[in-house]
Design an enzyme around this catalytic site. Structure first.
Site, short mmCIF file in Angstrom:
data_model
loop_
_atom_site.label_atom_id
_atom_site.label_comp_id
_atom_site.label_asym_id
_atom_site.label_seq_id
_atom_site.Cartn_x
_atom_site.Cartn_y
_atom_site.Cartn_z
N ARG A 23 0.82 -1.22 0.00
CA ARG A 23 0.00 0.00 0.00
C ARG A 23 0.85 1.26 0.00
NH1 ARG A 23 -2.66 -0.85 5.52
NH2 ARG A 23 -0.52 -1.53 5.84
N GLU A 28 7.31 6.63 11.91
CA GLU A 28 7.12 7.70 12.88
C GLU A 28 8.10 8.81 12.54
OE1 GLU A 28 7.88 5.91 16.70
OE2 GLU A 28 5.76 5.41 16.97
N GLN A 46 7.04 24.60 17.62
CA GLN A 46 6.45 25.03 16.36
C GLN A 46 6.94 24.12 15.24
OE1 GLN A 46 6.72 29.30 15.86
NE2 GLN A 46 7.02 29.10 13.66
N ASP A 47 6.07 23.86 14.27
CA ASP A 47 6.45 23.16 13.04
C ASP A 47 6.34 24.14 11.89
OD1 ASP A 47 6.74 20.81 14.45
OD2 ASP A 47 5.01 19.81 13.60
N ASN A 48 7.35 24.16 11.03
CA ASN A 48 7.36 25.04 9.86
C ASN A 48 7.51 24.19 8.60
OD1 ASN A 48 7.35 27.30 11.55
ND2 ASN A 48 9.57 27.43 11.56
N HIS A 61 20.88 30.97 8.17
CA HIS A 61 20.14 31.66 9.21
C HIS A 61 20.29 31.02 10.58
CE1 HIS A 61 17.14 32.33 5.68
NE2 HIS A 61 18.03 33.30 5.68
N LYS A 71 16.72 22.82 15.53
CA LYS A 71 15.85 22.44 14.41
C LYS A 71 16.02 20.96 14.10
CE LYS A 71 16.53 26.93 12.18
NZ LYS A 71 17.06 27.60 10.98
N HIS A 118 22.16 27.73 9.49
CA HIS A 118 21.54 26.66 8.71
C HIS A 118 21.05 27.19 7.37
CE1 HIS A 118 17.86 24.29 7.58
NE2 HIS A 118 18.81 23.38 7.57
N TYR A 131 10.40 21.53 9.28
CA TYR A 131 11.27 21.55 10.44
C TYR A 131 10.50 21.85 11.71
CZ TYR A 131 11.83 26.31 8.45
OH TYR A 131 11.63 27.54 7.86
N GLU A 142 17.09 37.64 14.44
CA GLU A 142 17.60 37.00 13.23
C GLU A 142 19.07 37.36 13.00
OE1 GLU A 142 14.56 36.46 9.69
OE2 GLU A 142 14.62 38.54 10.36
N ASP A 170 18.49 37.44 2.04
CA ASP A 170 19.68 36.60 2.02
C ASP A 170 20.80 37.22 1.18
OD1 ASP A 170 18.40 34.83 3.67
OD2 ASP A 170 18.02 33.33 2.11
#
Length: 183
Positions: A23, A28, A46-48, A61, A71, A118, A131, A142, A170
């Site tokens: 299938r 995980e 947080q998830d981005n 960054h 991260k 990164h 991430y 920043e 950048d």
């Protein structure tokens, strides 16, 4: 899952256990109980997710303390060359980088703790990069260095004369020699 250390202390490569069948597959993508023994004891807040076309460079960054971020990164569609640069003052690997290919196919994850710049380069159109981060975004905190700085010695596998895509933010980051680390 299999955890591999890198030549730079703190950076880890995580290979999840994948269960394929007729299938598709299951794995995980995160289970705190399995990451703690690997030394990843942080709480993610947080998830981005970003989507990028082929030839996009994002980074380099980080966020300065007290808003530093760890991260846990991976690619869910497409592929990237992912890079972390040690910016921890006093570290024997300060200024050194580690590079890894992350892809939807290999399902590898890369743990980047606080104290690293990164960035990544997309190898395919419609690449989706996700991430988990350990601290919330804080614009004032920043920091970064120019991802195209040849003095860093990063072999991106691309000629920067080619049509690469950089954000205006950048493009104006300092060269690494002018970067002052807050870590």
């Amino acid at each position: 899952m299999n955890v591999t250390t890198t030549p730079i202390e703190g950076l880890l490569i995580i290979e999840p256990r994948v269960f394929p069948d007729d299938r598709g597959y299951f794995y995980e993508s995160y289970n705190k109980q399995k990451y703690v023994p690997a030394g990843i004891t942080v709480d993610f807040v947080q998830d981005n997710e970003s989507s990028s076309s082929k030839g996009t460079l994002r980074g380099l960054h980080a966020q300065a303390p007290p808003f530093g971020q760890g991260k846990l990164v991976r690619v869910t569609q497409g592929s990237v060359i992912d890079v972390a640069i040690d910016i921890r003052k006093g570290s024997p690997t300060y200024g050194q980088h580690f590079k890894i290919k992350l892809s939807a196919e290999n399902k590898l994850q890369f743990w980047i703790p606080e104290g690293f710049l990164h960035g990544f380069y997309t190898l395919e159109d419609d690449t989706v990069f996700t991430y988990k981060i350990t601290n919330f975004y804080d614009k004032v905190s920043e920091i970064g260095a120019k991802i195209t700085d040849e003095a860093l010695g990063i072999d991106w596998g691309v000629d920067f004369g080619d049509d690469i895509k950089l954000s205006p933010k950048d493009e104006v980051l300092p060269d690494f020699k002018d970067f002052v680390s807050p870590f």
